[in-house]
Design an enzyme around this catalytic site. Sequence first.
Site, mmCIF file in Angstrom:
data_model
loop_
_atom_site.group_PDB
_atom_site.id
_atom_site.type_symbol
_atom_site.label_atom_id
_atom_site.label_comp_id
_atom_site.label_asym_id
_atom_site.label_seq_id
_atom_site.Cartn_x
_atom_site.Cartn_y
_atom_site.Cartn_z
ATOM 1 N N ARG A 30 8.090 -6.000 0.620
ATOM 2 C CA ARG A 30 8.016 -5.772 -0.820
ATOM 3 C C ARG A 30 8.221 -4.294 -1.119
ATOM 4 O O ARG A 30 7.987 -3.431 -0.306
ATOM 5 C CB ARG A 30 6.661 -6.233 -1.374
ATOM 6 C CG ARG A 30 6.476 -7.735 -1.379
ATOM 7 C CD ARG A 30 5.067 -8.110 -1.811
ATOM 8 N NE ARG A 30 4.818 -7.805 -3.223
ATOM 9 C CZ ARG A 30 3.941 -6.909 -3.646
ATOM 10 N NH1 ARG A 30 3.252 -6.190 -2.789
ATOM 11 N NH2 ARG A 30 3.737 -6.722 -4.921
ATOM 12 N N LYS A 62 -2.543 -4.855 10.231
ATOM 13 C CA LYS A 62 -1.413 -5.626 9.704
ATOM 14 C C LYS A 62 -0.763 -6.451 10.821
ATOM 15 O O LYS A 62 -0.356 -5.926 11.850
ATOM 16 C CB LYS A 62 -0.389 -4.667 9.101
ATOM 17 C CG LYS A 62 0.810 -5.321 8.441
ATOM 18 C CD LYS A 62 0.476 -5.885 7.081
ATOM 19 C CE LYS A 62 1.735 -6.346 6.356
ATOM 20 N NZ LYS A 62 2.538 -5.223 5.843
ATOM 21 N N ARG A 95 -5.500 -2.208 -2.440
ATOM 22 C CA ARG A 95 -6.210 -1.644 -1.293
ATOM 23 C C ARG A 95 -7.692 -1.577 -1.597
ATOM 24 O O ARG A 95 -8.110 -1.640 -2.764
ATOM 25 C CB ARG A 95 -5.687 -0.238 -0.976
ATOM 26 C CG ARG A 95 -5.954 0.787 -2.078
ATOM 27 C CD ARG A 95 -5.171 2.059 -1.863
ATOM 28 N NE ARG A 95 -3.752 1.834 -2.040
ATOM 29 C CZ ARG A 95 -2.838 2.810 -1.980
ATOM 30 N NH1 ARG A 95 -3.207 4.043 -1.732
ATOM 31 N NH2 ARG A 95 -1.566 2.536 -2.166
#
Length: 325
Positions: A116, A180, A314
């Site tokens: 993205r 991640k 976040r």
Amino acid sequence: MKLEALLECLCDGHFHSGQDLATYFSTSRASISNWIHKLEAAGYQIHKLPGKGYSLPTYVKPLNFEYLQASLKDEFILLLNRHSASTNEEVKQYFKQQTEQAVLAATDKQTAGRGRRGRVWHSPFAQNLYFSLGLTVNLPLSALSGLSLVVGVAVADYLRQLNIYTELKWPNDIYLDGKKLGGILIELEGDFEPPCNLIVGVGLNVNMHSDESEIDQAWQSLASYRGELFSRDDLLISLSRQIKQYIEEFVQSGMSRFVQKWAQYDRYLDKQVTLMSGNNKKIGINRGIDQLGNLLLETQFGMQTISGGEISLRATEKADDHAQR
């Protein structure tokens, strides 16, 4: 072309002596050595063992195209390549020709993969999964806002069957052990009226080695977490089937079941978060998602509904006095 043919030889997972390769390609051992150096200069990792020759490292496991074709040929049109600029783009090109069957594009290395907001997706050769699923559905664009969440749940549910417990970050990130693990990129083609073409891109860190230093954030791979290598072929087969199944359920029945599922994996549920969109910042408590896949953010001004798009979420590093619980 010679370099591609040499790489294909190495993709069988066995050692090949310089002499055997020279004989096969009707050239000299010096030429083979030169080709190997060119592959290394292009970023390919080659294992060299005196007396045995050349092979790919054990954690570099190229896709077995024949196995994938035999397993998935009745379910998808398969677009399989060692290299691809972008599997999403390959699906788009396919849709320009016809849209009657589901299509699955997969590659060992993306040269222009992205996430993205145009972020580059790091893709070392034959270590991770890079694939895109294309489907035509009888829904308008407006009904597909929660699709990335559905795909995230599909991935998380499958990995849970392997006793790998992941978390999801709205709207499209996959985390493991606080780092991640993967990401999802959804692109839609259509109009206000159905049908609509769905392009679902997935990147998942599978066997990525710990010396990959080009990534600018903390990352995790399945192999690093579990301490064993995974079959990228089997993961691709299972994940593509599960994602397709979940999308079909979403098309038939909507978001209801997935709203409940999402709550099981939501990394920041009931935690204070900061949403960034350009220069705009919002702070509040993440209260989950609604029936359209929008984020529910409890702020000092009340509950706000946040749709996807160019938004970064976040954890809030410092508590905000005005955020309400």
